[in-house]
Design an enzyme around this catalytic site. Structure first.
Site, PDB file in Angstrom:
ATOM      1  N   ASN A  95       0.832  -1.208   0.000  1.00 60.88           N
ATOM      2  CA  ASN A  95       0.000   0.000   0.000  1.00 60.88           C
ATOM      3  C   ASN A  95       0.862   1.253   0.000  1.00 60.88           C
ATOM      4  O   ASN A  95       0.617   2.197  -0.753  1.00 60.88           O
ATOM      5  CB  ASN A  95      -0.879   0.040   1.257  1.00 60.88           C
ATOM      6  CG  ASN A  95      -2.106  -0.856   1.133  1.00 60.88           C
ATOM      7  OD1 ASN A  95      -2.369  -1.409   0.068  1.00 60.88           O
ATOM      8  ND2 ASN A  95      -2.834  -0.999   2.225  1.00 60.88           N
ATOM      9  N   ARG A 143     -10.341  -3.397 -14.291  1.00 62.67           N
ATOM     10  CA  ARG A 143      -9.214  -4.248 -13.955  1.00 62.67           C
ATOM     11  C   ARG A 143      -9.685  -5.680 -14.095  1.00 62.67           C
ATOM     12  O   ARG A 143     -10.701  -6.058 -13.526  1.00 62.67           O
ATOM     13  CB  ARG A 143      -8.779  -4.027 -12.503  1.00 62.67           C
ATOM     14  CG  ARG A 143      -8.086  -2.710 -12.263  1.00 62.67           C
ATOM     15  CD  ARG A 143      -7.738  -2.596 -10.790  1.00 62.67           C
ATOM     16  NE  ARG A 143      -7.560  -1.204 -10.399  1.00 62.67           N
ATOM     17  CZ  ARG A 143      -6.404  -0.560 -10.509  1.00 62.67           C
ATOM     18  NH1 ARG A 143      -5.352  -1.175 -10.974  1.00 62.67           N
ATOM     19  NH2 ARG A 143      -6.310   0.693 -10.137  1.00 62.67           N
ATOM     20  N   ARG A 146      -4.761   2.342 -13.185  1.00 62.75           N
ATOM     21  CA  ARG A 146      -3.374   2.509 -12.800  1.00 62.75           C
ATOM     22  C   ARG A 146      -2.662   1.190 -12.494  1.00 62.75           C
ATOM     23  O   ARG A 146      -3.187   0.331 -11.818  1.00 62.75           O
ATOM     24  CB  ARG A 146      -3.281   3.433 -11.590  1.00 62.75           C
ATOM     25  CG  ARG A 146      -1.988   4.206 -11.570  1.00 62.75           C
ATOM     26  CD  ARG A 146      -1.870   5.018 -10.325  1.00 62.75           C
ATOM     27  NE  ARG A 146      -2.898   6.041 -10.203  1.00 62.75           N
ATOM     28  CZ  ARG A 146      -2.781   7.265 -10.700  1.00 62.75           C
ATOM     29  NH1 ARG A 146      -1.721   7.591 -11.381  1.00 62.75           N
ATOM     30  NH2 ARG A 146      -3.739   8.133 -10.500  1.00 62.75           N
ATOM     31  N   HIS A 169     -14.952   3.938 -14.967  1.00 59.36           N
ATOM     32  CA  HIS A 169     -14.828   3.141 -13.759  1.00 59.36           C
ATOM     33  C   HIS A 169     -16.090   2.317 -13.525  1.00 59.36           C
ATOM     34  O   HIS A 169     -16.145   1.463 -12.650  1.00 59.36           O
ATOM     35  CB  HIS A 169     -14.577   4.110 -12.587  1.00 59.36           C
ATOM     36  CG  HIS A 169     -14.157   3.458 -11.323  1.00 59.36           C
ATOM     37  ND1 HIS A 169     -14.906   3.507 -10.183  1.00 59.36           N
ATOM     38  CD2 HIS A 169     -13.069   2.733 -11.020  1.00 59.36           C
ATOM     39  CE1 HIS A 169     -14.293   2.846  -9.224  1.00 59.36           C
ATOM     40  NE2 HIS A 169     -13.171   2.363  -9.707  1.00 59.36           N
ATOM     41  N   TYR A 195     -12.682  -9.170  -2.363  1.00 56.52           N
ATOM     42  CA  TYR A 195     -13.318  -7.872  -2.133  1.00 56.52           C
ATOM     43  C   TYR A 195     -14.803  -8.085  -1.855  1.00 56.52           C
ATOM     44  O   TYR A 195     -15.442  -8.891  -2.516  1.00 56.52           O
ATOM     45  CB  TYR A 195     -13.210  -6.970  -3.372  1.00 56.52           C
ATOM     46  CG  TYR A 195     -11.822  -6.496  -3.736  1.00 56.52           C
ATOM     47  CD1 TYR A 195     -10.686  -7.055  -3.156  1.00 56.52           C
ATOM     48  CD2 TYR A 195     -11.646  -5.484  -4.667  1.00 56.52           C
ATOM     49  CE1 TYR A 195      -9.416  -6.615  -3.510  1.00 56.52           C
ATOM     50  CE2 TYR A 195     -10.381  -5.037  -5.029  1.00 56.52           C
ATOM     51  CZ  TYR A 195      -9.266  -5.622  -4.447  1.00 56.52           C
ATOM     52  OH  TYR A 195      -8.028  -5.191  -4.797  1.00 56.52           O
ATOM     53  N   ARG A 206     -14.410   2.774   4.454  1.00 56.66           N
ATOM     54  CA  ARG A 206     -13.266   1.917   4.718  1.00 56.66           C
ATOM     55  C   ARG A 206     -11.962   2.707   4.787  1.00 56.66           C
ATOM     56  O   ARG A 206     -11.186   2.547   5.700  1.00 56.66           O
ATOM     57  CB  ARG A 206     -13.135   0.856   3.626  1.00 56.66           C
ATOM     58  CG  ARG A 206     -11.999  -0.103   3.888  1.00 56.66           C
ATOM     59  CD  ARG A 206     -11.535  -0.786   2.621  1.00 56.66           C
ATOM     60  NE  ARG A 206     -10.800   0.103   1.754  1.00 56.66           N
ATOM     61  CZ  ARG A 206     -10.750   0.012   0.438  1.00 56.66           C
ATOM     62  NH1 ARG A 206     -11.435  -0.908  -0.178  1.00 56.66           N
ATOM     63  NH2 ARG A 206     -10.052   0.859  -0.287  1.00 56.66           N
ATOM     64  N   HIS A 261     -15.462  -3.198  -0.165  1.00 56.38           N
ATOM     65  CA  HIS A 261     -15.375  -2.523  -1.462  1.00 56.38           C
ATOM     66  C   HIS A 261     -16.731  -2.055  -1.991  1.00 56.38           C
ATOM     67  O   HIS A 261     -16.796  -1.217  -2.884  1.00 56.38           O
ATOM     68  CB  HIS A 261     -14.721  -3.488  -2.465  1.00 56.38           C
ATOM     69  CG  HIS A 261     -14.216  -2.831  -3.706  1.00 56.38           C
ATOM     70  ND1 HIS A 261     -14.824  -2.983  -4.933  1.00 56.38           N
ATOM     71  CD2 HIS A 261     -13.153  -2.029  -3.910  1.00 56.38           C
ATOM     72  CE1 HIS A 261     -14.149  -2.296  -5.829  1.00 56.38           C
ATOM     73  NE2 HIS A 261     -13.141  -1.702  -5.252  1.00 56.38           N
TER      74      HIS A 261
END
Lengths: 701, 517
Positions: A47, A372, A402, A432, A465, A561, A589
């Site tokens: 992270n 992703r 990214r 997204h 997730y 979160r 998530h």
């Protein structure tokens, strides 16, 4: 009008660091099995790596560009960097203290990390031979002198800095990259059958450093690592072909400025000084590491065989409740909306849906947005096959996801080759949203099946997730889905939508409208309530709306979160707001937004967090949940979360997070409970299913 | 494709935007919109100023159309009607462009005129009104259809369209023509108003009604105006705007620049640019209608085309190709030229009577409506002067236009009407020779019929009551009754039969029984 001053907001980066701290705290929670604690340490490190590359990188860019406006919390970019450095130093220090502690605990289970000098003779012989045969041939020491400039050190690569004594000069510097092709962790043979003795590659190299510089007098050798700015800024207006432009900037990423130096805390001052000078790095960006640099390698230790008893029991996602016993998924969707709750419920139905659609003669078209995806994504494979089978396949591939860019470019090209209509994102916006549209030619007409979700179409992360998805063939949502794809494909300028709300055009206004509506009820003295669960809340306008709603008496419970720029429980401002954060075995998530609406409750799911980037610079979708049963399930989900006292931390008005002790002393872990609940429902169904279908035996006369 | 439903799509290459709609037509005749897309491509900006379309515009257009084609494939739609309006119609290089589009996208573009355009949208509007608000359907109405290139003003009465006129006052056209003046005056709005007023000066036909009319506005940016005013809709398709609200918006926006409007109202610049001219045009007719509300139905040309192709076309064929609105419009037109209604009605009926009995011989079907319209209008030239009235009839029909008729159909009708009288068609006549050769024979057949029909009422007294028409061997026998002597008719009939014999090889015979003589 109340003036909201800087004190009411928390800086985005500092809030993120607090989130990472909560992850780190999991390494210190004795309710977690030992290896899980170790894994959290690894997560904290990876992270932080991304945080430095992107966020710190972006702040550096702002400073370089002369931007000095302060954020909502009142910090200029410079001040933010200073605060970040202070906070990160402390966190990393804590991280290594915990690492030492866990290391000690692991030795009780025969997992040991000895210093090399403590190894026995036969072990030393083994590792030295390993060095000579395997490691030595791939090492490339690079010396620095007037004829040889300072080498390019790859971002995030581990290196060993060596100081060599020189006759006339003070010293000479040389650098050796710890080869990434070799395993970082080396198993050393021992007599212990139920354990491992492990050493690290960099220690082995340091131990044998003389062999690389024979005849030289070596002063010292220490591991170091640099992190480079990887904030990817592409000039999209001038980019003719986005694909080429991204490939170009990926190359640039390797050459970004150095923004962090991690170095062994025992390092020689001269070595540090030399590196600092050559890398043009500030003191505050140097991190002295008291232990192995880059703890992401702990993940390999987590995966060592024979230690399942030190891990959480693996959870296998079960068939979604709404699909239990359903053979024809289309029929099931026609009958009622289907709710999917991952990872408690399996993501497989989605994978299978696309796979079957690729072969289904009734399917005319498949459209999907992909952000992703996993490496060998079965979904991508099915889409390719669908195109080869003559289906009309439209895929929007977000190239700008990214650190997935390289991966994305490759399979996007593959899809294009197999005949898919591939759209490489939109100029200026990241796509997204997570939406799939399947158009079927059925007996009574064209029917559209739509999947909308809060998480990516990624079969791997769907196991880790917590996300929610909706399968529906509601006509309005179907038409909206078409309109969304039409606008993404450029077939239409502004989509007219019935039920779905889309960012960047309409979502922000919708949120404001929904929050204000609750306020209006509160002002009238009616019951009003907002529940919202998301990953990040940092949009100042939305935060202000929430403050105003709280001041009007709306009861607001937020489950955030990660980053949260809002401060709850401030007198006169946010008394009616609570903020909690859950960090557990699964990454929270899902994005859920609930509004009481004077009794006609409205629940929305979304791909969007409440961040400016989600509301203004991304294509995001918000969709309503209208099915009564699903609404109940989501409301119940909130109740389950509110009961959690194992993994929930409450934020106080100063921005600190604390767990609440339960009065009964009993622990309730919502994620574990939901695993249990999903399993029970599935097995209950199996029992009734059997009961129904076992034929009676032939009665004997 | 399943027989339970069929899929249909339509594309409108408008002067300001490109639009496509894909619908599913169910077995019971109901419609479901599957998809609707639109992109702003102001083709009119090219045509209205340079008289032709630029290659860039054509390129963009073709790219968009290819995308639309992809979308059609997504639903497996095979049928697509593509129409183009003023921007393409008035473009000098339209033939090349149509060919380009055909080559690049495979679409056959049908360039339609104002009368067709408005006919399609009017049919749709009627459908929407009648299925939504019976109350509204029975009242008289003024319908303003605002295109980018032209506007059409129609009067609707007793469920039928009565009259309709088009004016080159499309909002994009105005803004394009006058844009050069925008920087030369501080009072651009006044220039706009003067220009518009000058063009709608001669519209006495609206005032004739002199009653309160319902006011409908279709197209243009009327939907934006409706949403700006948060118009309440009684249902999804009809939105109502209060006169006071409209006037308020008019006052607020009328003196603002496009930039300001676009920014303040958060609407597209292209749309903001045509908002003010549209408001002025609407205001003028709103005032004339004396209505206190304006109704904005959510329909567009593509709806009309789809509705026409899925429903009206078939219904008209079942009704012997008679469309009430077209007939009503045509009769109103004839009335404006003081036609002799009794004579015209007689010729119309007689002609259709003969046509229907000759079905197997002439082999014509939908051409029946050309004969009907020509019969209604055949004498309108007399309004100007009696000799040669048929020439005037021809030019009046050509210049007035008929609702729903394409330019070539209008040519046919005008020719049929022209040759009802003494003159016979000849390739030496420009009007006749201009017809496509495949149409010449058809027109000749219709002429031979209208000549017989007209001769049956030579005296304009409707003496002969036709009882029976049938074909016996090589004769067309028309049996009738009369209270008077019919010598003039008999004589004319015989002489006008010659052309009929020439065309069909059948000899017409008139047998009239004179009663009480």
């Amino acid at each position: 009008m109340v003036e909201f001053n800087n004190d009411l907001y928390i800086n985005r980066e500092l809030s993120w660091l607090e989130f990472n701290q909560r992850v780190l705290d999991e390494s210190n929670d004795d309710n977690n099995p030992l290896l899980e604690k170790l894994k959290f340490l690894s997560i904290v490190s990876s992270n932080l790596d991304e945080f430095f590359m992107v966020r710190v990188g972006s702040l550096k860019d702002q400073i370089n560009a002369g931007y000095s406006k302060s954020d909502a919390a009142g910090f200029t970019p410079k001040e933010q960097l200073k605060q970040i450095s202070l906070r990160a130093h402390k966190m990393i220090e804590d991280q290594y203290v915990l690492f030492e502690k866990i290391k000690k605990d692991l030795s009780k289970y025969n997992l040991i990390f000895p210093k090399i000098y403590l190894l026995k003779t036969h072990q030393l012989e083994f590792i030295n031979k390993y060095f000579d045969d395997i490691v030595y041939p791939v090492l490339t020491p690079m010396a620095v002198d007037p004829g040889r400039p300072f080498p390019h050190i790859l971002s995030k690569s581990l290196n060993i800095g060596v100081l060599i004594k020189q006759e006339k000069k003070d010293f000479h510097f040389a650098s050796v990259q710890v080869p990434s092709v070799l395993p970082r962790v080396i198993k050393v043979p021992d007599n212990n059958e139920n354990g491992y003795t492990l050493i690290l590659l960099e220690d082995l190299i340091c131990n044998n450093i003389n062999k690389l510089f024979e005849g030289k007098n070596i002063i010292c050798s220490h591991p170091y690592r640099i992190t480079r700015n990887a904030d990817l800024s592409i000039d999209e207006d001038e980019a003719e072909d986005l694909l080429i432009e991204i490939e170009k900037s990926l190359k640039q990423r390797k050459w970004g400025e150095s923004i962090r130096l991690e170095i062994d805390s025992n390092s020689n001052e001269k070595l540090v000084g030399f590196l600092k000078n050559k890398l043009e790095i500030y003191n505050k960006d140097i991190y002295y590491i008291n232990g192995p640099i880059d703890l992401t390698f702990l993940n390999t230790i987590y995966k060592l065989d024979g230690y399942d008893h030190l891990k959480q029991k693996k959870y296998y996602p079960v068939t979604p409740f709404d699909l239990l016993g359903k053979i024809d998924i289309y029929k099931a969707i026609r009958k009622k909306d289907i709710f999917l709750h991952h990872p408690y419920e399996s993501f497989d139905p989605m994978v299978k849906l696309i796979e079957n659609a690729s072969k289904d003669p009734k399917v005319l078209a498949i459209k999907q947005t992909l952000y992703r995806v996993s490496g060998e994504s079965p979904i991508v494979k099915s889409l390719g096959q669908a195109a080869e089978n003559g289906k009309q396949v439209t895929v929007l591939v977000e190239l700008k996801a990214r650190f997935d860019e390289e991966n994305n470019i490759q399979w996007a090209r593959r899809l294009e080759k197999s005949g898919c209509h591939v759209i490489y994102g939109l100029v200026g916006l990241k796509t997204h949203s997570k939406i799939t549209l399947i158009v079927r030619n059925e007996e009574d007409g064209i029917r559209r099946y739509v999947h909308l979700g809060t998480g990516n179409y990624n079969d791997i992360t769907a196991k880790l997730y917590t996300d929610m998805g909706l399968l529906t063939c509601d006509n309005y949502i179907g038409a909206d889905a078409s309109a969304v794809f039409n606008s993404l494909s450029g077939y239409t300028d502004v989509p007219k939508l019935n039920k779905i709300v889309m960012a960047p055009t309409m979502l922000r206004n919708k949120f404001v409208e929904l929050i204000r509506r609750e306020s209006e009820y509160a002002i009238k003295g009616k019951k009003s309530k907002i529940f919202a669960k998301m990953n990040s809340l940092i949009d100042t306008d939305i935060i202000n709306e929430l403050y105003k709603a709280s001041m009007n008496g709306v009861e607001i419970d937020l489950i955030v979160r990660g980053i949260c720029g809002l401060k709850p429980k401030i007198e006169g401002i946010s008394e009616n707001i609570t903020v909690r954060s859950i960090v557990g075995r699964f990454l929270e998530h899902s994005r859920i937004y609930y509004f009481y609406n004077n009794g006609s409750e409205e629940i929305f799911l979304s791909s969007a967090d409440l961040m400016p980037r989600n509301l203004d610079r991304r294509v995001e979708l918000l969709f309503p949940i209208e099915d009564k049963d699903i609404k109940e399930r989501i409301k119940n989900y909130f109740n389950i979360i509110y009961k959690d006292n194992a993994k929930t931390r409450f934020m106080d008005s100063d921005g600190n997070y604390r767990k609440k002790k339960s009065e009964s002393g009993k622990m309730f872990n919502s994620q574990e409970y939901l695993c249990q609940l999903a399993k029970e429902r599935a097995s209950m169904h199996r029992r009734t299913y059997r009961k129904k279908f076992i034929p009676r035996e032939k009665p004997s006369n | 494709m399943n027989s339970e439903f069929r899929l249909l799509s339509a594309i409108d290459i408008g002067s300001h935007e490109l639009r496509m709609k894909i619908v599913q037509v169910n077995k019971d005749g109901s419609f479901e919109t599957l998809d609707e897309v639109n992109n702003i491509i102001p083709l009119g900006r090219d045509t209205f100023t340079m008289n032709k379309l630029s290659f860039e515009s054509v390129n963009t257009l073709c790219e968009m159309l290819e995308g639309y084609k992809q979308l059609m494939n997504d639903y497996g739609v095979k049928t697509c009607k593509v129409v183009a309006t003023s921007a393409l119609r008035e473009s000098e290089n339209k033939d090349y462009i149509i060919d380009q589009i055909k080559l690049r996208t495979g679409f056959n573009v049908n360039v339609i005129n104002n009368f067709q355009e408005k006919y399609y949208s009017f049919k749709m509007l009627k459908n929407v009104i009648e299925s939504n608000d019976k109350n509204l359907a029975n009242k008289n109405a003024l319908i303003l259809d605002i295109g980018a290139g032209t506007i059409q003003v129609s009067i609707y009465k007793d469920s039928l369209i009565k009259t309709s006129r088009s004016m080159k006052l499309g909002s994009l056209r105005i803004s394009e023509i006058l844009s050069s003046l925008q920087n030369r005056t501080l009072n651009y709005t006044k220039v706009l108003e003067e220009y518009i007023d000058a063009h709608i000066e001669n519209n006495g036909f609206i005032d004739i009604e002199n009653k309160k009319l319902n006011f409908f506005v279709i197209g243009g940016v009327s939907d934006i105006i409706a949403s700006l005013l948060n118009a309440k809709s009684s249902d999804t398709q009809l939105k109502n705007i209060n006169k006071d609200d409209f006037d308020g918006l008019y006052e607020k926006l009328i003196n603002n620049s496009t930039n300001l409007i676009s920014k303040e109202l958060e609407i597209d610049y292209e749309k903001a640019d045509i908002l003010v001219p549209t408001l002025i045009v609407i205001k003028r007719f709103f005032d004339k209608s004396k209505s206190d509300t304006m109704v904005v139905p959510n329909i567009s040309l593509v709806d009309g085309i789809i509705y026409y192709n899925a429903y009206i076309k078939r219904r008209n064929s079942l009704r012997k190709y008679t469309d009430d609105d077209i007939i009503s419009y045509t009769k109103k037109l004839a009335k404006q030229f003081n036609y002799n209604k009794d004579h015209s009605d007689y010729v119309e009926n007689a002609a259709l009577h003969i046509f229907d009995n000759l079905k197997n011989i002439h082999g014509l079907k939908k051409e029946r409506c050309f004969l009907q319209l020509a019969a209604i209008l055949h004498d309108i030239g007399k309004f100007l002067s009696s000799e040669p009235h048929y020439e005037h009839t021809f030019s009046l029909i050509k210049s007035c236009g008929i609702l729903g008729m394409s330019d070539s159909e209008l040519d046919i009708i005008a020719n049929v009407a022209k040759y009802h009288s003494s003159q016979l068609p000849s390739t030496e006549h420009v009007s006749f020779s201009r017809l496509k050769s495949k149409n010449k024979v058809m027109v000749a057949k219709l002429i031979s019929i209208i000549r017989l029909a007209d001769s049956l009422d030579t005296s304009h007294k409707q003496k002969i009551r036709i009882k029976k028409i049938n074909i016996v061997k090589n004769n067309l026998i028309i049996e009738g009754e009369s209270d008077e002597e019919v010598l003039l008719e008999q004589w004319t009939f015989d002489s006008k039969s010659e052309f009929f014999i020439e065309v069909f090889g059948i000899t017409p015979v008139l047998k009239v029984k004179v009663i009480n003589f």
